[in-house]
Scaffold this motif. Structure first.
Motif, mmCIF file in Angstrom:
data_model
loop_
_atom_site.group_PDB
_atom_site.id
_atom_site.type_symbol
_atom_site.label_atom_id
_atom_site.label_comp_id
_atom_site.label_asym_id
_atom_site.label_seq_id
_atom_site.Cartn_x
_atom_site.Cartn_y
_atom_site.Cartn_z
ATOM 1 N N MET A 179 0.846 -1.192 0.000
ATOM 2 C CA MET A 179 0.000 0.000 0.000
ATOM 3 C C MET A 179 0.880 1.240 0.000
ATOM 4 N N LYS A 180 0.280 2.372 -0.343
ATOM 5 C CA LYS A 180 0.982 3.643 -0.297
ATOM 6 C C LYS A 180 0.862 4.241 1.110
ATOM 7 N N ALA A 181 1.949 4.830 1.562
ATOM 8 C CA ALA A 181 1.951 5.503 2.861
ATOM 9 C C ALA A 181 2.952 6.638 2.823
ATOM 10 N N ALA A 182 2.681 7.695 3.590
ATOM 11 C CA ALA A 182 3.659 8.752 3.813
ATOM 12 C C ALA A 182 4.470 8.319 5.027
ATOM 13 N N ALA A 183 5.716 7.957 4.791
ATOM 14 C CA ALA A 183 6.520 7.319 5.833
ATOM 15 C C ALA A 183 7.930 7.895 5.841
ATOM 16 N N LEU A 184 8.709 7.466 6.838
ATOM 17 C CA LEU A 184 10.078 7.942 6.943
ATOM 18 C C LEU A 184 11.015 6.794 7.274
ATOM 19 N N THR A 185 12.219 6.876 6.726
ATOM 20 C CA THR A 185 13.252 5.881 7.000
ATOM 21 C C THR A 185 14.419 6.498 7.761
ATOM 22 N N SER A 186 14.277 7.765 8.121
ATOM 23 C CA SER A 186 15.226 8.447 8.999
ATOM 24 C C SER A 186 14.473 9.598 9.646
ATOM 25 N N PHE A 187 15.008 10.102 10.743
ATOM 26 C CA PHE A 187 14.372 11.199 11.452
ATOM 27 C C PHE A 187 14.949 12.523 10.978
ATOM 28 N N GLY A 188 14.113 13.570 11.039
ATOM 29 C CA GLY A 188 14.606 14.872 10.627
ATOM 30 C C GLY A 188 13.491 15.828 10.298
#
Length: 304
Positions: free
Chosen positions: A1-10
């Protein structure tokens, strides 16, 4: 599915549209096909790496703690919730996505006629306002002070205080938002030096209760204005609250609280202004807009 996600913080730029595995509903859970999701300061904290002790942030992290949509699947033991039922609810993370899974007791029926954007941004700030004001023991005839009253949390707080019988609600905001505050039933007061005196000028008989959504200075002003510290609460100034002897907030969100709020919406006591709706792919822009500050109403993501 599509998601607004992050693989690092910032900063907001780390929040991007990506493919992530679809969640499955386990025992006692429901899966929601998300139509809209609210954008919260809680979510921007998650994006920067902050999290309550109970949450383990494992990448990819999908923020989002409130949503509205339709029931897509139900887990073992869930009854009375037909597929396709329109609902709104809350989570801790995971709502910036096409699907979210939550316990079945974290959703309620979406009122007929409530637009998806309002439903998606209704749960978190609405329950936060309800939580604070109920612990402040708002009574008919009270004079209530709401700091940062033009934002989503303040919007709910002003209207809920009025619905519970407060005679006078004073709201602090920048001058650009004063007309908006009048439209939802508050007497507007400008932030900054001299705030205590300005409040006393419009409330010569005193302030009975106060809610801080603005920061430590607002909380200190509230302590000057309200005789009983038990009738003051803050959503953001925990350290100052401990220093000043202001009680901490108690229990968290629940479906009963959310149901009461949806009934008040249906009765016309609560209206939610949508500041801006962004598509899911522009979640980073939604965070930038939220972090500008001094806006009115709610920012949401349109998911489907």
């Amino acid at each position: 599915m599509k998601a607004a996600a992050l693989t690092s913080f910032g900063g907001p730029e780390v929040l991007t549209l990506m493919d992530v595995p679809e969640p499955e509903a386990g025992p006692g859970q429901v899966r929601i096909r998300v139509r809209a999701a609210g954008v919260q300061h809680f979510d921007t904290g998650i994006r920067t790496g902050w999290a309550p002790p109970s949450i383990d942030l494992t990448f990819p992290v999908v923020p989002g703690n409130e949503f509205a949509g339709t029931i897509d699947r139900t887990g073992e033991g869930v009854t009375g919730l037909p597929l396709g039922t329109e609902v709104l609810g809350y989570s801790t993370t995971g709502s910036y996505a096409e699907y979210v899974v939550v316990p079945a007791d974290q959703i309620v029926a979406k009122p007929d006629g409530m637009p998806w954007e309002i439903a998606g941004g209704f749960s978190a700030n609405g329950q936060g306002a309800h939580l604070c004001l109920s612990q402040m023991q708002i009574n008919p005839g009270d004079t209530v002070l709401i700091h940062a009253a033009a934002g989503a949390l303040g919007t709910f707080s002003v209207q809920l205080a009025r619905a519970w019988g407060a005679t006078t609600v004073i709201g602090t905001a920048s001058e650009a938002n004063h007309a908006y505050l009048r439209s939802i039933g508050a007497i507007p007061i400008t932030y900054g030096e001299g705030l205590v005196e300005r409040v006393r000028a419009v409330a010569p008989n005193g302030v009975d209760a106060a809610m801080d959504n603005a920061g430590p200075d607002a909380l200190r002003a509230s302590v000057e204005l309200v005789k009983d510290k038990n009738r003051i609460r803050t959503m953001i100034s925990d350290e100052a609250a401990e220093e000043l002897g202001v009680p901490a907030l108690g229990p968290s969100r629940n479906a009963d609280r959310l149901t009461e709020l949806t009934k008040l919406y249906e009765q016309g006591h609560i209206k939610l202004h949508i500041r801006k709706a962004f598509p899911l792919a522009e979640a980073a822009e939604a965070h930038r807009e939220l972090e500008k500050g001094h806006g009115r109403g709610k920012i949401v993501l349109s998911v489907a």
